[in-house]
Write a protein that holds these residues in place. Structure first.
Motif, PDB file in Angstrom:
ATOM      1  N   ALA A  82       0.831  -1.203   0.000  1.00 57.42           N
ATOM      2  CA  ALA A  82       0.000   0.000   0.000  1.00 57.42           C
ATOM      3  C   ALA A  82       0.867   1.256   0.000  1.00 57.42           C
ATOM      4  O   ALA A  82       0.632   2.197  -0.778  1.00 57.42           O
ATOM      5  CB  ALA A  82      -0.937  -0.012   1.205  1.00 57.42           C
ATOM      6  N   LEU A  83       1.874   1.270   0.857  1.00 61.02           N
ATOM      7  CA  LEU A  83       2.752   2.436   0.956  1.00 61.02           C
ATOM      8  C   LEU A  83       3.469   2.714  -0.357  1.00 61.02           C
ATOM      9  O   LEU A  83       3.416   3.832  -0.903  1.00 61.02           O
ATOM     10  CB  LEU A  83       3.771   2.209   2.079  1.00 61.02           C
ATOM     11  CG  LEU A  83       4.956   3.174   2.156  1.00 61.02           C
ATOM     12  CD1 LEU A  83       4.484   4.595   2.436  1.00 61.02           C
ATOM     13  CD2 LEU A  83       5.964   2.725   3.210  1.00 61.02           C
ATOM     14  N   PHE A  84       4.147   1.704  -0.886  1.00 65.61           N
ATOM     15  CA  PHE A  84       4.969   1.925  -2.073  1.00 65.61           C
ATOM     16  C   PHE A  84       4.119   2.150  -3.321  1.00 65.61           C
ATOM     17  O   PHE A  84       4.531   2.870  -4.235  1.00 65.61           O
ATOM     18  CB  PHE A  84       5.936   0.759  -2.278  1.00 65.61           C
ATOM     19  CG  PHE A  84       7.014   0.685  -1.237  1.00 65.61           C
ATOM     20  CD1 PHE A  84       7.759   1.813  -0.922  1.00 65.61           C
ATOM     21  CD2 PHE A  84       7.287  -0.490  -0.557  1.00 65.61           C
ATOM     22  CE1 PHE A  84       8.758   1.762   0.030  1.00 65.61           C
ATOM     23  CE2 PHE A  84       8.280  -0.555   0.406  1.00 65.61           C
ATOM     24  CZ  PHE A  84       9.025   0.580   0.698  1.00 65.61           C
ATOM     25  N   SER A  85       2.948   1.542  -3.367  1.00 69.70           N
ATOM     26  CA  SER A  85       2.060   1.794  -4.506  1.00 69.70           C
ATOM     27  C   SER A  85       1.603   3.244  -4.513  1.00 69.70           C
ATOM     28  O   SER A  85       1.586   3.903  -5.566  1.00 69.70           O
ATOM     29  CB  SER A  85       0.849   0.862  -4.448  1.00 69.70           C
ATOM     30  OG  SER A  85       1.238  -0.481  -4.562  1.00 69.70           O
ATOM     31  N   ALA A  86       1.241   3.756  -3.343  1.00 70.08           N
ATOM     32  CA  ALA A  86       0.817   5.151  -3.261  1.00 70.08           C
ATOM     33  C   ALA A  86       1.956   6.084  -3.658  1.00 70.08           C
ATOM     34  O   ALA A  86       1.757   7.074  -4.382  1.00 70.08           O
ATOM     35  CB  ALA A  86       0.339   5.466  -1.843  1.00 70.08           C
ATOM     36  N   GLU A  87       3.167   5.780  -3.209  1.00 73.32           N
ATOM     37  CA  GLU A  87       4.311   6.625  -3.559  1.00 73.32           C
ATOM     38  C   GLU A  87       4.618   6.565  -5.054  1.00 73.32           C
ATOM     39  O   GLU A  87       4.932   7.585  -5.672  1.00 73.32           O
ATOM     40  CB  GLU A  87       5.531   6.201  -2.753  1.00 73.32           C
ATOM     41  CG  GLU A  87       5.435   6.557  -1.268  1.00 73.32           C
ATOM     42  CD  GLU A  87       6.705   6.227  -0.517  1.00 73.32           C
ATOM     43  OE1 GLU A  87       7.512   5.420  -1.053  1.00 73.32           O
ATOM     44  OE2 GLU A  87       6.905   6.765   0.581  1.00 73.32           O
ATOM     45  N   SER A  88       4.503   5.358  -5.640  1.00 74.63           N
ATOM     46  CA  SER A  88       4.813   5.237  -7.067  1.00 74.63           C
ATOM     47  C   SER A  88       3.772   5.956  -7.922  1.00 74.63           C
ATOM     48  O   SER A  88       4.113   6.561  -8.938  1.00 74.63           O
ATOM     49  CB  SER A  88       4.895   3.759  -7.467  1.00 74.63           C
ATOM     50  OG  SER A  88       3.630   3.135  -7.386  1.00 74.63           O
ATOM     51  N   ILE A  89       2.510   5.899  -7.523  1.00 72.00           N
ATOM     52  CA  ILE A  89       1.457   6.609  -8.265  1.00 72.00           C
ATOM     53  C   ILE A  89       1.672   8.108  -8.174  1.00 72.00           C
ATOM     54  O   ILE A  89       1.508   8.852  -9.148  1.00 72.00           O
ATOM     55  CB  ILE A  89       0.071   6.199  -7.733  1.00 72.00           C
ATOM     56  CG1 ILE A  89      -0.208   4.739  -8.105  1.00 72.00           C
ATOM     57  CG2 ILE A  89      -1.022   7.106  -8.290  1.00 72.00           C
ATOM     58  CD1 ILE A  89      -1.392   4.146  -7.402  1.00 72.00           C
ATOM     59  N   GLN A  90       2.078   8.564  -6.995  1.00 72.34           N
ATOM     60  CA  GLN A  90       2.340   9.997  -6.825  1.00 72.34           C
ATOM     61  C   GLN A  90       3.515  10.432  -7.695  1.00 72.34           C
ATOM     62  O   GLN A  90       3.503  11.525  -8.264  1.00 72.34           O
ATOM     63  CB  GLN A  90       2.630  10.291  -5.352  1.00 72.34           C
ATOM     64  CG  GLN A  90       2.766  11.774  -5.048  1.00 72.34           C
ATOM     65  CD  GLN A  90       2.790  12.032  -3.551  1.00 72.34           C
ATOM     66  OE1 GLN A  90       2.743  11.111  -2.749  1.00 72.34           O
ATOM     67  NE2 GLN A  90       2.853  13.296  -3.182  1.00 72.34           N
ATOM     68  N   THR A  91       4.524   9.558  -7.815  1.00 68.80           N
ATOM     69  CA  THR A  91       5.684   9.896  -8.634  1.00 68.80           C
ATOM     70  C   THR A  91       5.350   9.874 -10.123  1.00 68.80           C
ATOM     71  O   THR A  91       5.750  10.764 -10.884  1.00 68.80           O
ATOM     72  CB  THR A  91       6.828   8.899  -8.343  1.00 68.80           C
ATOM     73  OG1 THR A  91       7.171   8.972  -6.955  1.00 68.80           O
ATOM     74  CG2 THR A  91       8.052   9.222  -9.194  1.00 68.80           C
ATOM     75  N   THR A  92       4.595   8.839 -10.537  1.00 64.15           N
ATOM     76  CA  THR A  92       4.316   8.661 -11.958  1.00 64.15           C
ATOM     77  C   THR A  92       3.209   9.574 -12.456  1.00 64.15           C
ATOM     78  O   THR A  92       3.255  10.088 -13.580  1.00 64.15           O
ATOM     79  CB  THR A  92       3.932   7.192 -12.234  1.00 64.15           C
ATOM     80  OG1 THR A  92       4.941   6.330 -11.690  1.00 64.15           O
ATOM     81  CG2 THR A  92       3.823   6.937 -13.734  1.00 64.15           C
ATOM     82  N   TYR A  93       2.177   9.769 -11.623  1.00 64.86           N
ATOM     83  CA  TYR A  93       1.016  10.570 -12.032  1.00 64.86           C
ATOM     84  C   TYR A  93       0.807  11.731 -11.060  1.00 64.86           C
ATOM     85  O   TYR A  93      -0.282  11.953 -10.558  1.00 64.86           O
ATOM     86  CB  TYR A  93      -0.240   9.700 -12.090  1.00 64.86           C
ATOM     87  CG  TYR A  93      -0.100   8.523 -13.020  1.00 64.86           C
ATOM     88  CD1 TYR A  93      -0.083   8.705 -14.401  1.00 64.86           C
ATOM     89  CD2 TYR A  93       0.039   7.241 -12.518  1.00 64.86           C
ATOM     90  CE1 TYR A  93       0.053   7.634 -15.253  1.00 64.86           C
ATOM     91  CE2 TYR A  93       0.173   6.154 -13.368  1.00 64.86           C
ATOM     92  CZ  TYR A  93       0.189   6.352 -14.735  1.00 64.86           C
ATOM     93  OH  TYR A  93       0.327   5.285 -15.582  1.00 64.86           O
ATOM     94  N   GLY A  94       1.879  12.451 -10.790  1.00 65.35           N
ATOM     95  CA  GLY A  94       1.796  13.528  -9.815  1.00 65.35           C
ATOM     96  C   GLY A  94       0.982  14.721 -10.269  1.00 65.35           C
ATOM     97  O   GLY A  94       0.471  15.479  -9.446  1.00 65.35           O
ATOM     98  N   ASN A  95       0.839  14.905 -11.591  1.00 69.91           N
ATOM     99  CA  ASN A  95       0.062  16.057 -12.054  1.00 69.91           C
ATOM    100  C   ASN A  95      -1.344  15.618 -12.442  1.00 69.91           C
ATOM    101  O   ASN A  95      -1.577  14.487 -12.874  1.00 69.91           O
ATOM    102  CB  ASN A  95       0.760  16.732 -13.235  1.00 69.91           C
ATOM    103  CG  ASN A  95       0.886  15.812 -14.439  1.00 69.91           C
ATOM    104  OD1 ASN A  95      -0.065  15.640 -15.190  1.00 69.91           O
ATOM    105  ND2 ASN A  95       2.075  15.218 -14.611  1.00 69.91           N
ATOM    106  N   ALA A  96      -2.289  16.546 -12.297  1.00 69.42           N
ATOM    107  CA  ALA A  96      -3.704  16.244 -12.519  1.00 69.42           C
ATOM    108  C   ALA A  96      -3.971  15.831 -13.967  1.00 69.42           C
ATOM    109  O   ALA A  96      -4.798  14.950 -14.224  1.00 69.42           O
ATOM    110  CB  ALA A  96      -4.564  17.448 -12.153  1.00 69.42           C
TER     111      ALA A  96
END
Length: 570
Positions: A58-72
């Motif tokens: 859960a932690l790393f998935s959330a971080e990876s999504i934030q990194t990959t899709y950080g912009n709206a």
């Protein structure tokens, strides 16, 4: 012997008034506490591995999504791509907006709930039907614990495990920077699904005759719930601005679908989670009724009558190993087949959708960080990335072969076989040969399904060769697990099962998600999955040859050392 064992627990004055309420509850609570502590102690490693693995995912998935899709803008395009392709919704979830938390919940929740369901059903069967098959449940029933308190202890144990999972998943999302309230709603949705499946596992433990049958049926129910949720999401209706969906009715037949309806990070609605608790209460009432009317060790679903005479294939350990494990092997093979189908079909869909869309360039980048990476046609990259998951299935199948070896030894069956002219080395090696056959079947099924589904989606016939190449690249990974865990079984037999699952879970996480979460290279190099041959673009089998060599050396060492140790019974 039995008098000495039971007297300290049940000793009460014979003349005590039986209508007095206080002594009985104290005795029952004391016994229940003992049973609960026994379960916590027995599961202390397995449960910790399950909980931490799911929470870290859960932690790393959330971080990876934030990194990959950080912009709206990137998240809008991602959701539009998903909504336009029902196959992606089958795999992922229900789009509920473009907020970072909502997209994270869409991407990872269904997989977390699937893992929680498997954890809970395995726990339920391990402390119920497996205890009956071993004979321990009957011994416990001869004490004041009787037959009901052990089930109550298992229920409490499972509920506590899922409550801990809910908290850890929530904390994992919070650590990734997501809102706290929505994170705990998401964690509760995962834990709620786990509690519902805990009751399913306890019910099937009452119905089936063996723990193998109960685990197989329970796993099928969990997967069916995942599929029903997927069908409901894929056939749902688009609402609002085109980035929200309302699921169709099949999702409401699944505990995983109920968790989705909580709308974590958007509506944060706790009401659908009451369905998980309601299902658990109803099923547990049935469980206690069934346990009160059936004999210990009996089941309500009779096993198929066996042959009067054994087949000639059962004259050796290879045939016996296959007979003991073919349902499990079939399950992993079917899993590989369906994953291959999705890889081929989705590879073509993703390629046609994003190849010429600069707004979705991050998808190509993200796929390149999964597994072994590589560069080339997007369909090939996608199939190669998904086959990292097929490799996990093949390695899990190999892992279960070694676990079955340990179970045969611990239960005393292996020692009985060794009283015949059968040698220990032949017994070990033929079980490992069974593992090799199982791994090949899983990968063949996935490669064939991937190639055919890609061709049916419009790709050229050459994609079949690419699919089989991607499948072959996972062979050395699975063989490394087979050989190294065989060595662990020989050297540290009592640690075989926890080490096996821990090695598989950590290796899969580091190898598949290590690039997404930015792990240093030396950490990624610890995972066999990171060294799977690169079959996209320039083919490189260097890592594969090294892993084949390691597997051969480990197998040879296990064959030499198995002759020099005693059996570890129990």
């Amino acid at each position: 012997m039995s008098t000495t064992t039971t007297t300290p627990i049940s000793a009460e004055p014979a003349h005590r008034d039986r209508t007095s309420a206080s002594p009985a509850p104290r005795g029952a609570m004391h016994t229940l506490g003992i049973l609960l502590r026994q379960r916590l102690r027995r599961d202390r490693w397995q449960l910790v591995i399950w909980l931490l693995s799911i929470a870290l995912l859960a932690l790393f998935s959330a971080e990876s999504i934030q990194t990959t899709y950080g912009n709206a803008a990137g998240r809008v395009e991602l959701l539009k791509l998903a909504i336009a392709n029902p196959a992606i919704l089958m795999l992922r979830g229900l789009p509920q907006g473009t907020g970072l938390g909502a997209v994270t919940f869409f991407e990872i929740f269904t997989f977390l709930a699937l893992l929680a369901g498997l954890m809970s059903t395995f726990l339920a069967v391990r402390h119920s039907r497996a205890e009956e098959e071993s004979g321990r449940a009957e011994l416990v029933a001869s004490t004041p614990a009787a037959r009901i308190l052990p089930t109550v202890a298992t229920l409490i144990h499972g509920v506590l495990a899922n409550a801990a999972l809910a908290v850890l998943v929530g904390l994992g999302f919070i650590a990734a920077g997501l809102p706290a309230y929505g994170s705990f709603v998401a964690g509760a949705a995962v834990g709620g699904a786990g509690i519902a499946f805990l009751a399913v596992g306890l019910l099937l433990a009452q119905l089936m005759m063996t723990p193998r049958g109960a685990n197989g049926f329970a796993s099928a129910v969990v997967v069916l719930a995942y599929v029903l949720r997927g069908i409901g999401d894929a056939t749902g209706t688009i609402t609002g601005d085109g980035t929200h969906m309302r699921s169709a009715w099949p999702s409401w037949l699944s505990p995983i679908g109920w968790g989705e309806q909580s709308g974590a990070y958007t509506t944060n609605d706790w009401t659908p989670l009451l369905l998980d608790l309601g299902l658990a209460v109803v099923l547990m009432a049935v469980v206690f009724w069934l346990q009160s009317v059936r004999d210990s060790g009996a089941g309500f679903v009779p096993e198929r009558a066996g042959r009067a005479d054994a087949r000639s294939t059962l004259s050796g350990p290879l045939g016996l190993a296959w007979r003991l494990q073919w349902p499990t092997i079939l399950g992993w093979t079917v899993g590989g087949l369906f994953t291959g189908l999705l890889a081929g079909a989705l590879g073509s869909v993703v390629s046609s959708s994003v190849a010429n869309d600069p707004a979705l360039a991050n998808i190509r980048k993200a796929l390149g960080t999964i597994g072994s990476g590589g560069s080339g046609p997007l369909t090939q990259i996608f199939i190669s990335a998904i086959f990292s998951i097929v490799g996990v299935l093949a390695a899990a199948c190999a892992t279960q072969v070694i676990i079955r070896l340990r179970q045969e030894e611990a239960g005393g069956s292996a020692e009985i076989m060794m009283s015949t002219p059968l040698s220990r080395v032949r017994w070990l090696l033929e079980f490992l040969l069974d593992g090799v056959i199982a791994v090949v079947l899983v990968l063949l099924a996935a490669g064939l399904a991937s190639g055919l589904s890609a061709v049916s989606a419009g790709e050229g016939a050459s994609i079949i060769n690419d699919s089989f190449a991607a499948a072959a690249a996972q062979l050395p990974v699975a063989f490394v697990y087979l050989g190294m865990l065989a060595l662990v079984f020989v050297v540290l037999p009592t640690w075989t099962i926890p080490v096996a699952w821990a090695a598989l879970g950590l290796g899969a996480f580091i190898g598949i998600f290590g690039g997404l979460v930015g792990m240093p290279q030396w950490v990624k190099d610890l995972s066999p999955f990171s060294h799977a041959p690169v079959v996209v673009g320039t083919v490189d089998w260097t890592g594969g040859f090294w892993m084949f060599g390691i597997a051969i050396v480990a197998t040879a060492a296990a064959a030499v050392l198995v002759k020099r140790r005693d059996f570890a019974i129990g």
